[in-house]
Enzyme design. Structure first.
Site, short mmCIF file in Angstrom:
data_model
loop_
_atom_site.label_atom_id
_atom_site.label_comp_id
_atom_site.label_asym_id
_atom_site.label_seq_id
_atom_site.Cartn_x
_atom_site.Cartn_y
_atom_site.Cartn_z
N HIS A 266 5.62 11.42 4.72
CA HIS A 266 4.20 11.07 4.85
C HIS A 266 3.36 11.59 3.71
CE1 HIS A 266 0.41 10.60 7.39
NE2 HIS A 266 1.00 9.43 7.44
N LYS A 268 1.52 12.00 0.24
CA LYS A 268 0.90 11.03 -0.67
C LYS A 268 0.42 11.79 -1.91
CE LYS A 268 -0.35 8.21 3.27
NZ LYS A 268 0.55 8.97 4.17
N HIS A 494 -8.98 6.95 7.34
CA HIS A 494 -7.55 7.24 7.20
C HIS A 494 -7.39 8.61 6.54
CE1 HIS A 494 -3.30 6.65 5.72
NE2 HIS A 494 -3.21 6.20 6.96
N LYS A 496 -7.66 12.70 6.36
CA LYS A 496 -7.41 13.76 7.33
C LYS A 496 -8.02 15.05 6.78
CE LYS A 496 -3.84 10.78 7.95
NZ LYS A 496 -3.76 9.53 7.16
#
Length: 608
Positions: A266, A268, A494, A496
């Site tokens: 996950h 990025k 999107h 966090k």
């Protein structure tokens, strides 16, 4: 992924349908994952031409929730035609009976039909009364009835961030906003622009990829520069990913090892190697078109790191936050030969200007000192060592903001109000462990319905009915997504972020931007009487603490847009104080239907 497996198990039988408070919902089997993949016999030239002309919105990528969003965009169900659904669904019951999520231990996917639901009910609408609301009753959709349009050229005008920017924290550009709210924001084309360096080679760490779209985001002069893709896809998904890249021989792949069930890659991150030096960008966006236009995303972009003089000692170029050491350790955790040359390149550069701490997760079970290397125990260690106790800290709320939610357990003590709260409330070496307010920001159904994208925005908010029904206690923590200060109230998050904020919401004790959602898979969970921590996924973020900026706290910038050189405040992207859910609000759940009111495009949400 646990959610994906649960849904697939439910889908193995014949389609099933239940009523929701917002209308009927259906989970049905679907074998169309490969609908948009290119035929194996196609030549590279044919593939490249096909990739160039196939709109991204019609390519099926990502999780089941994202694929559902794609289907709803390609074949939207209009609100005024929704009565026709009756002939398309099996085993339907009458509308308006209401539903209540069960907190029992019944089988996953069970939903109690209950006229005493603790969630508000609406009277059923007769088919003849279902009509589109007046345009003035909905926030205007800048794209009219189309989900995607070609952006004007000025949207892509590269704007170099202020060179004196303190925090190097940026939001993405969003189409449909007033120009002032994109001032100082960045698009992927900006990140890859020659304004930031003459690119020689790059690495792209991510979860979802559209290779053809990604390649097109590089400026023409860099479009054939070598790109290494770090991904977590396996089996059929991996084959589809590799097939995407057939027209692009300069794109190579490295599969991240995922040895623990339900883990994902996950992280990025971009590693950009220039003729002038080296740069790191840690962000929240997938490398697909849908993530870069009408969602709220964030990123940390490093300074340009210059090359060290030849013969420099191994410890040269380190920052006060030990960012270089921690980045190298994170890359080494992949145990990938493809990353060895990048590890060597980073060693040859000066990262000393970095003022943030790296907070990463990598899959594994860790004991002893290794427990504090990854996940939330890594965050706890950093907060313990690099923040200071604050008088009255029991009144300083913790805020968590995320786009997906995992299973938290039967009650709050199982993880959230136990080990995770202990981490988030750590301030320095204080022996006190107060229980301050915890505010969790997650979009409501109304937030999604009234968003720029409409209901398809919910494809990136994959909270499932199977998970939600087992943790109703969690919903009392929820707060709406409101971001008027950044102009992004209708751009679903999107991004966090996690932070500790003063009682008057004007100061920050710390701030974290990360890929990690609210889940044990992302953050890790203690096992074996707290002697071991198990982490399932790769995640990456950066932590801001005031001491690294010679401050006691970060002042919060109440008006971060348009960007001004006169402020020293931190640009928190959403409104403070957060707004609690009202009794009528419900958290967005992706795999149930919403059919009683249209979204900003005049459509309803049908996940089957």
């Amino acid at each position: 992924m646990c959610l994906h497996v649960l849904i697939m198990l439910l889908s193995a039988s014949s389609g099933m349908s239940l009523d929701s408070h917002h209308g009927k919902w259906t989970i049905s089997s679907s074998d169309d994952e490969d609908d948009h993949s290119s035929p194996p016999s196609a030549s590279p030239v044919t593939l490249k031409a096909e990739a160039a002309r196939t709109p991204v919105s019609s390519r099926s990528v990502g999780s089941e929730a994202r694929r559902t969003a794609t289907k709803n965009q390609i074949n939207p169900v209009r609100y005024k035609t929704s009565p026709s659904l009756a002939g398309k669904r099996k085993n339907e019951v009458s509308e308006g009976t209401g539903w209540a999520l069960s907190d029992s231990d019944e089988d996953d996917g069970a939903v109690k039909q209950n006229n005493q639901a603790n969630l508000p009910k609406r009277a059923p609408l007769k088919p003849e009364t279902k009509k589109l609301k007046a345009e003035s009753e909905r926030p205007p959709s800048p794209h009219g009835r189309q989900y995607y349009i070609d952006e004007s050229e000025d949207f892509f005008e590269s704007c170099t961030p202020r060179l004196d920017d303190t925090y190097r924290f940026y939001l993405n550009k969003v189409t449909g906003l007033d120009r002032e709210y994109n001032s100082g924001a960045l698009h992927i084309r900006d990140l890859l622009s020659p304004l930031f360096g003459t690119l020689k080679e790059s690495v792209q760490f991510n979860y979802c990829f559209d290779i053809a779209w990604m390649v097109k985001q590089f400026p023409p002069e860099f479009r054939d520069r070598p790109v290494l893709i770090i991904h977590g896809d396996k089996r059929e998904a991996k084959a589809r990913l590799l097939q995407q890249a057939q027209p692009f021989p300069h794109v190579r792949f490295c599969q991240a090892k995922l040895d623990i069930a339900f883990g994902t890659h996950h992280t990025k991150m971009m590693l950009l190697w220039y003729e002038e030096g080296f740069r790191v960008i840690i962000l929240t966006s997938n490398l697909i078109r849908a993530d870069w236009y009408q969602k709220t995303q964030g990123m940390w972009m490093s300074p340009l790191f210059p090359r060290l003089p030849e013969g420099s000692r191994p410890s040269a170029g380190e920052s006060p936050t030990f960012f270089k050491r921690d980045l190298l350790e994170y890359l080494a955790s992949y145990r990938a030969p493809e990353l060895e040359e990048w590890i060597q390149r980073i060693k040859e550069h000066d990262l000393s200007e970095t003022r943030v701490y790296l907070v990463a997760s990598t899959p594994g079970r860790y004991v002893g000192p290794d427990m504090e290397r990854w996940g939330h125990l890594r965050l706890r260690k950093l907060l313990h060592e690099h923040t200071n106790p604050i008088p009255g800290e029991e009144r300083w709320p913790v805020i968590g903001q995320f786009s997906s939610i995992g299973s938290m357990g039967a009650d709050k003590t199982k993880w959230l109000a136990g080990e995770f709260q202990r981490t988030l409330t750590t301030l320095g070496k204080s022996s006190l462990h107060p229980s301050p307010p915890i505010h969790l920001l997650y979009p409501s159904v109304e937030d999604v319905r009234l968003s720029l994208e409409g209901f398809p925005a919910g494809g990136s908010l994959p909270y499932s009915i199977q998970t939600a029904q087992k943790q109703l206690w969690l919903h009392s923590y929820f707060h709406r997504w409101k971001a008027d200060r950044s102009g992004r109230s209708h751009a679903m998050p999107h991004i966090k972020t996690y932070m500790r904020v003063s009682p008057d919401f004007t100061q920050l004790a710390w701030f974290l931007i990360t890929s990690a959602n609210l889940s044990k898979a992302a953050w890790g969970a203690l096992e074996k009487n707290n002697s071991q921590v198990m982490v399932r996924s790769y995640e990456l973020g950066v932590l801001y603490v005031p001491s690294a900026f010679d401050m006691k706290t970060f002042p919060i910038d109440e008006t971060p847009f348009p960007v001004s050189s006169s402020t020293s405040g931190f640009p928190v992207p959403f409104d403070l104080p957060p707004t609690s859910y009202s009794p009528k609000d419900q958290p967005w759940i992706w795999n149930i239907s919403y059919s009683q009111e249209p979204d900003t495009h005049g459509n309803i949400w049908v996940p089957s």
